[in-house]
Design a protein around this motif. Structure first.
Motif, PDB file in Angstrom:
ATOM      1  N   CYS A   5      90.636 -10.664  21.203  1.00  0.00           N
ATOM      2  CA  CYS A   5      90.726  -9.921  19.930  1.00  0.00           C
ATOM      3  C   CYS A   5      91.787 -10.627  19.064  1.00  0.00           C
ATOM      4  CB  CYS A   5      91.593  -8.412  20.413  1.00  0.00           C
ATOM      5  SG  CYS A   5      90.374  -7.382  21.217  1.00  0.00           S
ATOM      6  N   LYS A   6      93.063 -11.117  19.654  1.00  0.00           N
ATOM      7  CA  LYS A   6      93.677 -12.061  18.974  1.00  0.00           C
ATOM      8  C   LYS A   6      94.650 -12.731  19.654  1.00  0.00           C
ATOM      9  CE  LYS A   6      97.295  -8.186  18.403  1.00  0.00           C
ATOM     10  NZ  LYS A   6      98.175  -7.515  17.425  1.00  0.00           N
ATOM     11  N   LYS A   7      95.373 -13.827  19.410  1.00  0.00           N
ATOM     12  CA  LYS A   7      96.425 -14.523  19.990  1.00  0.00           C
ATOM     13  C   LYS A   7      97.491 -13.710  20.221  1.00  0.00           C
ATOM     14  CE  LYS A   7      99.233 -18.423  19.239  1.00  0.00           C
ATOM     15  NZ  LYS A   7      99.907 -19.593  18.378  1.00  0.00           N
ATOM     16  N   GLY A   8      97.930 -13.636  21.616  1.00  0.00           N
ATOM     17  CA  GLY A   8      99.103 -12.693  22.176  1.00  0.00           C
ATOM     18  C   GLY A   8      98.569 -11.499  22.379  1.00  0.00           C
ATOM     19  N   GLY A   9      97.249 -11.053  22.121  1.00  0.00           N
ATOM     20  CA  GLY A   9      96.757  -9.592  22.366  1.00  0.00           C
ATOM     21  C   GLY A   9      96.058  -9.708  23.800  1.00  0.00           C
ATOM     22  N   PRO A  10      95.799  -8.670  24.430  1.00  0.00           N
ATOM     23  CA  PRO A  10      95.249  -8.337  25.598  1.00  0.00           C
ATOM     24  C   PRO A  10      93.681  -8.669  25.332  1.00  0.00           C
ATOM     25  CG  PRO A  10      95.319  -6.105  24.521  1.00  0.00           C
ATOM     26  CD  PRO A  10      95.964  -7.132  23.736  1.00  0.00           C
ATOM     27  N   ALA A  11      93.029  -9.096  26.519  1.00  0.00           N
ATOM     28  CA  ALA A  11      91.666  -9.150  26.497  1.00  0.00           C
ATOM     29  C   ALA A  11      91.224  -7.883  26.831  1.00  0.00           C
ATOM     30  CB  ALA A  11      91.072 -10.007  27.789  1.00  0.00           C
ATOM     31  N   THR A  12      90.158  -7.404  25.900  1.00  0.00           N
ATOM     32  CA  THR A  12      89.532  -5.992  26.016  1.00  0.00           C
ATOM     33  C   THR A  12      88.127  -6.083  26.695  1.00  0.00           C
ATOM     34  OG1 THR A  12      88.987  -5.932  23.765  1.00  0.00           O
ATOM     35  CG2 THR A  12      91.255  -5.142  24.454  1.00  0.00           C
ATOM     36  N   VAL A  13      87.485  -4.912  26.818  1.00  0.00           N
ATOM     37  CA  VAL A  13      85.971  -5.048  26.974  1.00  0.00           C
ATOM     38  C   VAL A  13      85.247  -4.148  25.755  1.00  0.00           C
ATOM     39  CG1 VAL A  13      85.720  -5.261  29.429  1.00  0.00           C
ATOM     40  CG2 VAL A  13      85.999  -2.975  28.364  1.00  0.00           C
ATOM     41  N   THR A  14      84.138  -4.867  25.123  1.00  0.00           N
ATOM     42  CA  THR A  14      83.389  -4.208  24.121  1.00  0.00           C
ATOM     43  C   THR A  14      81.871  -4.376  24.255  1.00  0.00           C
ATOM     44  OG1 THR A  14      83.411  -6.123  22.785  1.00  0.00           O
ATOM     45  CG2 THR A  14      85.321  -4.684  22.343  1.00  0.00           C
ATOM     46  N   PRO A  15      81.222  -3.394  23.799  1.00  0.00           N
ATOM     47  CA  PRO A  15      79.938  -3.769  24.263  1.00  0.00           C
ATOM     48  C   PRO A  15      79.432  -4.984  23.899  1.00  0.00           C
ATOM     49  CG  PRO A  15      80.265  -1.806  22.777  1.00  0.00           C
ATOM     50  CD  PRO A  15      81.451  -2.333  22.786  1.00  0.00           C
ATOM     51  N   LEU A  16      78.473  -5.535  24.903  1.00  0.00           N
ATOM     52  CA  LEU A  16      78.173  -7.022  24.669  1.00  0.00           C
ATOM     53  C   LEU A  16      77.017  -7.174  23.660  1.00  0.00           C
ATOM     54  CD1 LEU A  16      77.733  -9.692  26.180  1.00  0.00           C
ATOM     55  CD2 LEU A  16      75.690  -8.679  27.573  1.00  0.00           C
ATOM     56  N   THR A  17      77.384  -8.070  22.588  1.00  0.00           N
ATOM     57  CA  THR A  17      76.629  -8.589  21.634  1.00  0.00           C
ATOM     58  C   THR A  17      76.607 -10.081  21.395  1.00  0.00           C
ATOM     59  OG1 THR A  17      78.804  -8.823  20.186  1.00  0.00           O
ATOM     60  CG2 THR A  17      77.704  -6.760  20.266  1.00  0.00           C
ATOM     61  N   TYR A  18      77.002 -10.942  22.507  1.00  0.00           N
ATOM     62  CA  TYR A  18      77.141 -12.140  22.542  1.00  0.00           C
ATOM     63  C   TYR A  18      77.657 -13.032  21.146  1.00  0.00           C
ATOM     64  CZ  TYR A  18      73.802 -11.241  26.179  1.00  0.00           C
ATOM     65  OH  TYR A  18      73.037 -11.113  27.106  1.00  0.00           O
ATOM     66  N   ARG A  19      78.771 -12.059  20.543  1.00  0.00           N
ATOM     67  CA  ARG A  19      79.291 -13.082  19.463  1.00  0.00           C
ATOM     68  C   ARG A  19      80.234 -13.935  19.943  1.00  0.00           C
ATOM     69  NH1 ARG A  19      81.481  -7.614  19.922  1.00  0.00           N
ATOM     70  NH2 ARG A  19      84.001  -7.643  19.420  1.00  0.00           N
ATOM     71  N   LYS A  20      81.045 -14.697  19.133  1.00  0.00           N
ATOM     72  CA  LYS A  20      81.962 -15.725  19.630  1.00  0.00           C
ATOM     73  C   LYS A  20      83.124 -15.258  20.408  1.00  0.00           C
ATOM     74  CE  LYS A  20      82.876 -20.627  18.278  1.00  0.00           C
ATOM     75  NZ  LYS A  20      82.613 -21.398  17.319  1.00  0.00           N
ATOM     76  N   GLU A  21      83.609 -14.306  20.069  1.00  0.00           N
ATOM     77  CA  GLU A  21      84.912 -13.632  20.703  1.00  0.00           C
ATOM     78  C   GLU A  21      84.436 -13.287  21.916  1.00  0.00           C
ATOM     79  OE1 GLU A  21      85.185 -12.986  16.155  1.00  0.00           O
ATOM     80  OE2 GLU A  21      83.678 -12.435  17.448  1.00  0.00           O
ATOM     81  N   GLN A  22      83.161 -13.033  22.498  1.00  0.00           N
ATOM     82  CA  GLN A  22      82.907 -12.657  23.820  1.00  0.00           C
ATOM     83  C   GLN A  22      82.555 -13.850  24.579  1.00  0.00           C
ATOM     84  OE1 GLN A  22      79.856  -9.687  23.200  1.00  0.00           O
ATOM     85  NE2 GLN A  22      81.456  -8.179  23.356  1.00  0.00           N
ATOM     86  N   VAL A  23      82.483 -14.947  24.183  1.00  0.00           N
ATOM     87  CA  VAL A  23      82.112 -16.403  24.754  1.00  0.00           C
ATOM     88  C   VAL A  23      83.392 -16.991  25.432  1.00  0.00           C
ATOM     89  CG1 VAL A  23      81.156 -18.495  24.612  1.00  0.00           C
ATOM     90  CG2 VAL A  23      79.965 -16.815  23.439  1.00  0.00           C
TER      91      VAL A  23
END
Length: 141
Positions: free
Chosen positions: A28-46
């Protein structure tokens, strides 16, 4: 149990959302938690997984910003400036576990809700503490 080869991966939970979607760990952002979101393969999920020099543990680095790593924060897994934060990632019959270096606590989710934070807790053998690692093959990597 084997560790994953270094490379770029999407990491999604064995628990599906209430609407049946795969839930991927998302930056999500620097200093923020890792979260789970629906899988779309966007760069934020790699996530780039690379080996640490001890030969046993590995770094988890967001592909979107290689100056960061997943570390252990007050709220669970957080994405913070790189600082030798390492994890023991191993495959098993029910998927991968992502544990601290001492192999005492696991990454997991509790409910399978979109935007749920990835927590770190004692392994209870629950599906929410098991992950699928899908190697990226030219997609967003």
């Amino acid at each position: 149990m084997t560790k994953p080869a270094p490379g770029d991966y999407v990491i999604y939970s064995r628990v599906l959302s209430c609407t049946g979607e795969k839930l991927a760990i998302t930056f999500c952002k620097k200093g923020g938690p890792a979260t789970v979101t629906p899988l779309t393969y966007r760069k934020e999920q790699v996530w780039t997984i690379s080996n640490y020099s001890d030969g046993r543990t590995q770094y988890v680095i967001p592909k979107k910003d290689s100056s960061l790593q997943v570390g252990w924060g007050d709220t669970g897994a957080v994405v913070i400036p790189a600082g030798e934060y390492v994890w023991t990632i191993r495959s098993g019959n029910e998927g991968f576990t992502i544990q601290d270096g001492d192999v005492t606590k696991n990454w997991g989710i509790v409910k399978g809700n979109t935007n749920e934070k990835v927590c770190i807790s004692v392994d209870k053998g629950q599906p929410g503490q098991r992950w699928i690692l899908e190697k990226c093959k030219g997609r967003n990597s």
